[in-house]
Design an enzyme around this catalytic site. Structure first.
Site, PDB file in Angstrom:
ATOM      1  N   THR A 133       0.847  -1.185  -0.009  1.00 30.63           N
ATOM      2  CA  THR A 133      -0.059   0.047  -0.045  1.00 30.63           C
ATOM      3  C   THR A 133       0.877   1.165   0.193  1.00 30.63           C
ATOM      4  OG1 THR A 133      -1.497   1.062   1.429  1.00 30.63           O
ATOM      5  CG2 THR A 133       0.027  -0.408   2.597  1.00 30.63           C
ATOM      6  N   ASP A 134       0.149   2.523  -0.495  1.00 30.91           N
ATOM      7  CA  ASP A 134       0.986   3.847  -0.487  1.00 30.91           C
ATOM      8  C   ASP A 134       0.903   4.241   1.116  1.00 30.91           C
ATOM      9  OD1 ASP A 134      -1.625   4.156  -0.012  1.00 30.91           O
ATOM     10  OD2 ASP A 134      -1.731   5.887  -1.320  1.00 30.91           O
ATOM     11  N   GLU A 135       0.303   3.560   1.874  1.00 24.33           N
ATOM     12  CA  GLU A 135      -0.085   4.203   3.434  1.00 24.33           C
ATOM     13  C   GLU A 135       1.733   3.927   3.988  1.00 24.33           C
ATOM     14  OE1 GLU A 135      -3.114   3.621   5.822  1.00 24.33           O
ATOM     15  OE2 GLU A 135      -4.630   3.575   4.116  1.00 24.33           O
ATOM     16  N   TYR A 159      -1.843  -0.296  11.007  1.00 20.63           N
ATOM     17  CA  TYR A 159      -2.057  -1.277   9.855  1.00 20.63           C
ATOM     18  C   TYR A 159      -0.846  -0.806   8.913  1.00 20.63           C
ATOM     19  CZ  TYR A 159      -3.379  -1.670   4.861  1.00 20.63           C
ATOM     20  OH  TYR A 159      -3.433  -1.746   3.452  1.00 20.63           O
ATOM     21  N   LYS A 163       2.137  -3.291   7.611  1.00 21.99           N
ATOM     22  CA  LYS A 163       2.400  -3.845   6.074  1.00 21.99           C
ATOM     23  C   LYS A 163       3.962  -3.251   5.790  1.00 21.99           C
ATOM     24  CE  LYS A 163      -0.089  -4.654   3.109  1.00 21.99           C
ATOM     25  NZ  LYS A 163      -0.459  -5.800   2.583  1.00 21.99           N
TER      26      LYS A 163
END
Ligand code: NAD
Ligand code: DAU
Length: 356
Positions: A133-135, A159, A163
């Site tokens: 993810t970009d997060e 979260y 990741k």
């Protein structure tokens, strides 16, 4: 030979498997724990059901993974499986650590052992694709350039930290053991089969049922939206032609403030399914307490995948959102099935309202 997909009964995995089985004769083995987010009914209408094998199990079950890899002579693994909802990670991070970090570690161990025992040609052709993810890059300031593949990781939620940890493990397995890994970092997806805890489907469901449309804080947080089918197309390109050890950013370049998304959805629904009292769905918008540690802005620079692999998103946000609304209007049975008692409990806990 087959490919192994983990977490394939969730939102993006389902879209990947529907696309794969419609176009490839090579079977896909789908290892999924079928948590609240996994829905085996998604595969009832497969055109080629013989191309898909659903196995209920944990990605961190090393023995099971080893057995599936060997028995199906797997040539590639795509790891979608994760706890994926930021708000749930804030209320209860433990499951995120268990699945997203420890689970990925165990999967990598099973894969490493299997891959090391392959003959030269299949060992060289093998791929492990980590769907990330970009997060993991953290939050951007309003004027900052979009995330690139070299932006340092700075995750802000349990979260995104989980990741990021998994991505680091994947990177280390490449660096240390030479495992042919690929990592993708994608922006916010929307489209069919997304569980109605995430913003877009939650708003559609709440709007139609006359419930409040909850906007966290001022609603000016920005996200880079991508239709899930464009994400699937990008994953297929990376799997087929990505360079082992590389990471690829994927994003739609469609950056929107949350309020724009909310109001856009209200306007679409006003046209497609007007409220009986003639008022706009905008009248249901309600500002609620902000998400703790809420990232203000994400934006993805997808130049690398465009230049190297020729990927371009096909959907613009307006037409993609309109198609998504149509899907949810048609799939009332799907929505009914996935909103179990657990869903009601989650909404009550997260938004502090009774859910009848
Ligand atoms: P999802 O929550 O809809 O689906 C997750 C799937 O993983 C479910 O089918 C669930 O049953 C399964 N799962 C959970 N724990 C498991 C375990 N221990 N073992 C096996 N299966 C397990 O998630 P999604 O939105 O489809 O996201 C898929 C992947 O893509 C995730 O890794 C997520 O981090 C990443 N991603 C999502 C987005 C997005 O906008 N949704 C964007 C970028 C990246
Ligand atoms: O950026 C990629 C990520 O996108 C993925 O890695 C995650 O798995 C996926 O869930 C998504 O994370 P977000 O937190 O951005 O998605 P979500 O749909 O939960 O929220 C989108 C934005 O809308 C975010 O700024 C929070 C806000 N929001 C969300 C909900 C559920 C609200 O204002 N109200 C809400 O009720």
């Amino acid at each position: 030979m087959a490919i192994l997909v983990t977490g394939g009964a969730g939102f993006i995995g389902t879209n990947f498997i529907l696309d794969w089985t419609a176009t490839e004769a090579e079977p896909v083995v789908n290892l999924d724990l079928l948590t609240y987010a996994g829905h085996p009914g998604n595969f009832e209408r497969l055109a080629h059901p013989e191309r898909h094998l659903l196995v209920r199990g944990d990605l961190g079950d090393r023995e099971l993974a080893a057995d599936l890899l060997a028995r199906h002579r797997v040539r590639a693994v795509l790891n979608f499986a994760a706890e994926s909802h930021v708000d749930r990670s804030i209320l209860g991070p433990a499951e995120f650590i268990r699945t997203n970090i420890v689970g990925v570690f165990n999967l990598l161990e099973a894969v490493r052992e299997y891959w090391a025992g392959l003959p030269d040609a299949p060992r060289a052709a093998f791929r492990f694709l980590q769907v990330s993810t970009d997060e993991v890059f953290g939050a951007l300031t309003p004027e900052a350039p979009a995330f690139t593949e070299t932006t340092p990781y700075a995750p802000n939620s349990p979260y995104s930290a989980s990741k990021a940890a998994a991505d680091h493990l994947v990177r280390a397995y490449r660096h240390t053991y030479d495992l042919p890994t690929l990592t993708t970092n994608c922006s916010n997806n929307y489209g069919p089969f997304q569980f109605p805890e995430k913003l877009v489907p939650l708003l559609i469901v709440n709007a139609l049922e006359g419930r409040p449309l909850p906007v966290y804080g001022d609603g000016l947080q920005r996200r880079d939206w991508l239709h899930v089918s464009d994400h699937v197309a990008a994953l297929r390109l990376v799997l087929a032609a990505g360079r082992p050890g590389e990471t690829y950013n994927i994003g739609g370049g469609q950056e929107k403030a949350n309020l724009e998304v909310v109001e856009g959805l209200c306007d679409l629904l006003d046209r497609r399914r007007p409220r009986p009292d003639g008022r706009s769905y905008r009248s249901q918008v309600t500002h609620v307490a902000d998400r703790p540690g809420h990232d203000r802005r994400y934006a993805v620079n997808a130049d690398k995948i465009q230049a190297e692999l020729g990927w371009r998103p096909k959907h613009d946000f307006q037409s993609g959102l309109a198609a998504t609304v149509e899907w949810y209007l048609a799939e009332t049975g799907w929505l009914e099935n996935v909103r179990s008692g657990g869903y009601r409990d989650w909404i009550s806990k997260q938004y502090g309202v009774a859910y009848d």
